[in-house]
Design an enzyme around this catalytic site. Sequence first.
Site, PDB file in Angstrom:
ATOM      1  CD  GLU A  25       1.202  -9.538  36.383  1.00 30.74           C
ATOM      2  OE1 GLU A  25       0.138  -9.088  36.868  1.00 30.74           O
ATOM      3  OE2 GLU A  25       1.882 -10.421  36.929  1.00 30.74           O
ATOM      4  CB  CYS A  62     -11.592 -23.407  52.881  1.00 32.85           C
ATOM      5  SG  CYS A  62     -12.209 -22.882  51.266  1.00 32.85           S
TER       6      CYS A  62
HETATM    7 ZN    ZN Z   1     -12.049 -20.648  51.023  1.00 31.59          ZN
END
Ligand code: ZN
Length: 204
Positions: free
Chosen positions: A90, A149
Amino acid sequence: MDIVTGNIGWIEVVCGPMFSGKSEELIRRLRRAKIARKRVQVFKPVLDDRYSADEIVSHSDCRMPSQVIKDAREVLTLLDWRTQVIGFDEANFLGPNLVEIAQQLADSGKQVLIAGLDTDYLGRPFPPMPELLSLAESITKTLAICMRCGNPAKHTQRLVESEELIVVGATGMYEARCRRCFEPGIPKQEYLEFAKPGRDRHSV
Ligand code: ZN
Ligand code: ADP
């Protein structure tokens, strides 16, 4: 890529969005250094207390003991100078001093391994990562999977409203998105999958 020779210091950076495997990769490299019988110390910023105060922990539950610091400069007091390999997780939360400290450590023969977000929730370069990338011997960019997606994702999508640059991840606050699906700022309410009643919340 691991750098395999010994003796001289260097800087390796692993960067990418949340969920892209930065912590996993950092832990993998640090474990290999331990297998090679090198002395290892690991540091993480104090604000990342999502899982454990004294360990770095990946989303897939890889763990490694670590020390907590507020600012990169604290390393100079916490470092055992026999340590050969120094990991930072981090790193985007460790402040601008990390650049000077990483250089100083590498110049003095230490192997410096740094993992951090390269962009913020608006898709902007996240200091001090850009500068570290330009100074490093080795750079690895990890990609996550877009939660919209399924394509490779380079963005960290914030799902909750806040003007703050840093909102430390808790349940359902962030997800990985590809270039096409990324919406800088906050996505419209109707897109917020996690806000739908009855849906299993994705743990961040
Ligand atoms: Zn995407
Ligand atoms: P980072 O440090 O980059 O946030 P971690 O190393 O903590 O990533 O976690 C990576 C792990 O997160 C993956 O191995 C996988 O098990 C899990 N994961 C959860 N969501 C995603 C996603 N959208 N894309 C890829 N991995 C994911």
